[in-house]
Design an enzyme around this catalytic site. Structure first.
Site, PDB file in Angstrom:
ATOM      1  N   TYR A  83      -1.697  -1.610  10.332  1.00  0.00           N
ATOM      2  CA  TYR A  83      -1.941  -1.618   8.951  1.00  0.00           C
ATOM      3  C   TYR A  83      -0.856  -1.140   8.230  1.00  0.00           C
ATOM      4  O   TYR A  83      -0.142  -1.858   7.415  1.00  0.00           O
ATOM      5  CB  TYR A  83      -3.343  -0.953   8.528  1.00  0.00           C
ATOM      6  CG  TYR A  83      -3.422  -1.082   7.097  1.00  0.00           C
ATOM      7  CD1 TYR A  83      -4.013  -2.223   6.483  1.00  0.00           C
ATOM      8  CD2 TYR A  83      -3.160   0.118   6.283  1.00  0.00           C
ATOM      9  CE1 TYR A  83      -4.108  -2.249   5.146  1.00  0.00           C
ATOM     10  CE2 TYR A  83      -3.214  -0.013   4.921  1.00  0.00           C
ATOM     11  CZ  TYR A  83      -3.973  -1.117   4.448  1.00  0.00           C
ATOM     12  OH  TYR A  83      -3.972  -1.095   2.762  1.00  0.00           O
ATOM     13  N   LYS A 125       1.814  -3.384   5.852  1.00  0.00           N
ATOM     14  CA  LYS A 125       2.088  -3.143   4.473  1.00  0.00           C
ATOM     15  C   LYS A 125       3.629  -2.924   4.194  1.00  0.00           C
ATOM     16  O   LYS A 125       3.989  -3.302   3.040  1.00  0.00           O
ATOM     17  CB  LYS A 125       1.213  -2.097   3.920  1.00  0.00           C
ATOM     18  CG  LYS A 125      -0.274  -2.448   3.872  1.00  0.00           C
ATOM     19  CD  LYS A 125      -0.510  -3.659   3.033  1.00  0.00           C
ATOM     20  CE  LYS A 125      -2.062  -3.892   2.951  1.00  0.00           C
ATOM     21  NZ  LYS A 125      -2.248  -5.245   2.085  1.00  0.00           N
ATOM     22  N   SER A 149       0.986  -1.090   0.012  1.00  0.00           N
ATOM     23  CA  SER A 149       0.123   0.161   0.007  1.00  0.00           C
ATOM     24  C   SER A 149       0.963   1.430   0.001  1.00  0.00           C
ATOM     25  O   SER A 149       2.044   1.269   0.560  1.00  0.00           O
ATOM     26  CB  SER A 149      -0.920   0.044   1.230  1.00  0.00           C
ATOM     27  OG  SER A 149      -1.546   1.172   1.254  1.00  0.00           O
TER      28      SER A 149
HETATM   29  N1  LIG Z   1      -8.582   0.428  -1.267  1.00  0.00           N
HETATM   30  C1  LIG Z   1      -7.680   1.092  -1.207  1.00  0.00           C
HETATM   31  O1  LIG Z   1      -7.551   2.154  -1.083  1.00  0.00           O
HETATM   32  C2  LIG Z   1      -6.284   0.252  -0.990  1.00  0.00           C
HETATM   33  C3  LIG Z   1      -5.128   1.193  -0.967  1.00  0.00           C
HETATM   34  C4  LIG Z   1      -3.921   0.526  -0.941  1.00  0.00           C
HETATM   35  C5  LIG Z   1      -3.874  -0.967  -0.603  1.00  0.00           C
HETATM   36  N2  LIG Z   1      -5.097  -1.683  -0.619  1.00  0.00           N
HETATM   37  C6  LIG Z   1      -4.927  -2.959  -0.405  1.00  0.00           C
HETATM   38  O2  LIG Z   1      -5.458  -3.714  -1.538  1.00  0.00           O
HETATM   39  C7  LIG Z   1      -6.158  -5.047  -0.951  1.00  0.00           C
HETATM   40  C8  LIG Z   1      -7.649  -4.936  -1.274  1.00  0.00           C
HETATM   41  O3  LIG Z   1      -8.202  -3.820  -0.730  1.00  0.00           O
HETATM   42  P1  LIG Z   1      -9.828  -3.747  -0.785  1.00  0.00           P
HETATM   43  O4  LIG Z   1     -10.147  -2.172  -0.775  1.00  0.00           O
HETATM   44  O5  LIG Z   1     -10.552  -4.506  -1.802  1.00  0.00           O
HETATM   45  O6  LIG Z   1     -10.300  -3.922   0.899  1.00  0.00           O
HETATM   46  P2  LIG Z   1     -11.549  -4.875   1.196  1.00  0.00           P
HETATM   47  O7  LIG Z   1     -11.414  -4.897   2.850  1.00  0.00           O
HETATM   48  O8  LIG Z   1     -12.732  -4.253   0.778  1.00  0.00           O
HETATM   49  O9  LIG Z   1     -11.495  -6.390   0.916  1.00  0.00           O
HETATM   50  C9  LIG Z   1     -10.723  -7.353   1.662  1.00  0.00           C
HETATM   51  C10 LIG Z   1     -11.085  -9.027   1.372  1.00  0.00           C
HETATM   52  O10 LIG Z   1     -10.251  -9.865   1.980  1.00  0.00           O
HETATM   53  C11 LIG Z   1     -10.943 -10.649   2.338  1.00  0.00           C
HETATM   54  N3  LIG Z   1     -10.429 -11.557   3.805  1.00  0.00           N
HETATM   55  C12 LIG Z   1     -10.151 -10.596   4.963  1.00  0.00           C
HETATM   56  N4  LIG Z   1      -9.318 -11.478   5.847  1.00  0.00           N
HETATM   57  C13 LIG Z   1      -9.290 -12.707   5.150  1.00  0.00           C
HETATM   58  C14 LIG Z   1      -8.543 -13.810   5.364  1.00  0.00           C
HETATM   59  N5  LIG Z   1      -8.334 -14.201   6.613  1.00  0.00           N
HETATM   60  N6  LIG Z   1      -8.670 -14.988   4.467  1.00  0.00           N
HETATM   61  C15 LIG Z   1      -9.005 -14.590   3.201  1.00  0.00           C
HETATM   62  N7  LIG Z   1      -9.821 -13.562   2.909  1.00  0.00           N
HETATM   63  C16 LIG Z   1      -9.771 -12.569   3.704  1.00  0.00           C
HETATM   64  C17 LIG Z   1     -12.328  -9.826   2.950  1.00  0.00           C
HETATM   65  O11 LIG Z   1     -13.347 -10.849   3.142  1.00  0.00           O
HETATM   66  C18 LIG Z   1     -12.394  -8.757   1.975  1.00  0.00           C
HETATM   67  O12 LIG Z   1     -13.282  -9.748   0.766  1.00  0.00           O
HETATM   68  C19 LIG Z   1      -5.713  -4.873   0.633  1.00  0.00           C
HETATM   69  O13 LIG Z   1      -4.666  -5.893   0.729  1.00  0.00           O
HETATM   70  C20 LIG Z   1      -5.660  -3.573   0.916  1.00  0.00           C
HETATM   71  O14 LIG Z   1      -4.664  -3.398   1.933  1.00  0.00           O
HETATM   72  C21 LIG Z   1      -6.163  -1.201  -0.921  1.00  0.00           C
END
Ligand SMILES: NC(=O)c1ccc[n+]([C@@H]2O[C@H](COP(=O)([O-])OP(=O)(O)OC[C@H]3O[C@@H](n4cnc5c(N)ncnc54)[C@H](O)[C@@H]3O)[C@@H](O)[C@H]2O)c1
Length: 246
Positions: A152, A156, A139
């Site tokens: 968090y 990351k 991230s």
């Molecule tokens: N959305 C953003 O702005 C953003 C920015 C930087 C990084 N990220 C990273 O991108 C990825 C996805 O982000 P997002 O916004 O879709 O997040 P989100 O929270 O909407 O989705 C996360 C998914 O992971 C699943 N999950 C959680 N724990 C789990 C486990 N133990 N085993 C299997 N699945 C599990 C959840 O059920 C969910 O479907 C994450 O790694 C997040 O840290 C997101």
């Protein structure tokens, strides 16, 4: 069709960015394995992409091993692992001195140990094939030092550094490992980690002054999994509209 017939496991693909990766990789010809903790959401995405759902808790070693076995059983090989699952959208923002110990440990179990365990589970098969791609989702918070979710941010940072060490360990087996650092991306999932004011401030800090959507991230995953990225490993691609340069 840049990924025709490649078998791709995407963790946490039940919603948000993981779901978008599943949809895009399927469009590029991949056979997608949706590895998700939430069975209803995972099943529904697997149906959307005509892929295979395996209920998975990435924090659990037996569950990750069962995921790899199920993918192999269904499709006969494993070419791609996208380590996307994380505790993220459900997080409550608070000063680090107020984070409960149990929440810290649970987050590290998913966001850090989960990346290790899912990778550990697929590597024996990738080594047998002498080829594989692992894409770790880190991230942009590692460059921003974003306050109020220290666990968090720490997790990351670990994903980014694990990517480099994994690349060194796996290069000789034909397995490439890279990381993506997305800036703030707005998906269908509401979250408390960005207030409307913070959203505007972060868009203002980007060079490209618009909110990122899932379509802004998908192509980088496809590229890193494609033949075009055959000589790229241990790298971090920052996809944040030009907010941070490093
Ligand atoms: N959305 C953003 O702005 C953003 C920015 C930087 C990084 N990220 C990273 O991108 C990825 C996805 O982000 P997002 O916004 O879709 O997040 P989100 O929270 O909407 O989705 C996360 C998914 O992971 C699943 N999950 C959680 N724990 C789990 C486990 N133990 N085993 C299997 N699945 C599990 C959840 O059920 C969910 O479907 C994450 O790694 C997040 O840290 C997101």
């Amino acid at each position: 069709m840049k990924l025709a017939d490649k078998v791709a496991i995407i963790t946490g693909a039940g919603q948000g960015l993981g779901r978008a990766y599943a949809q895009r990789l399927a469009k590029e010809g991949a056979k997608v394995v949706v590895a998700e903790l939430n069975a209803d959401k995972g099943q529904s995405v697997a149906a959307e992409v005509k892929g295979h759902f395996v209920r998975t808790d990435v924090a659990d070693e037996a569950s990750c091993n069962q995921l790899a076995a199920a993918a192999l059983d269904k499709f006969g090989r494993i070419d791609i692992l996208v380590n996307n699952a994380a505790i993220f959208s459900t997080l409550k923002m608070r000063p680090f001195w107020e984070i409960p110990l149990a929440e810290w440990d649970q987050l590290m179990g998913v966001n850090v140990r989960g990346v290790w365990l899912a990778s550990k589970a697929v590597v024996p098969q990738m080594r047998k094939q002498a080829s594989g791609r692992i894409v770790n989702i880190s991230s942009g918070v590692v460059f921003m030092g974003r306050p109020n979710y220290l666990h968090y941010v720490a997790s990351k940072g670990a994903v980014l550094t694990m990517t480099r060490a994994m690349a060194k360990e796996l290069g000789e087996f034909g397995i490439n490992v890279n990381a993506i650092t997305p800036g703030p991306v707005y998906t269908e999932v509401p979250r408390a980690t960005v207030t409307p004011q913070q959203r505007e401030a972060m868009i203002g800090a980007q060079s490209i002054k618009r909110a990122a959507g899932t379509q802004d991230l998908e192509g980088t995953v496809v590229f890193l999994c494609s033949d075009d990225a055959a000589f790229i490993t241990g790298q971090t691609i920052n996809v944040d509209g030009g907010m941070n340069f490093h």
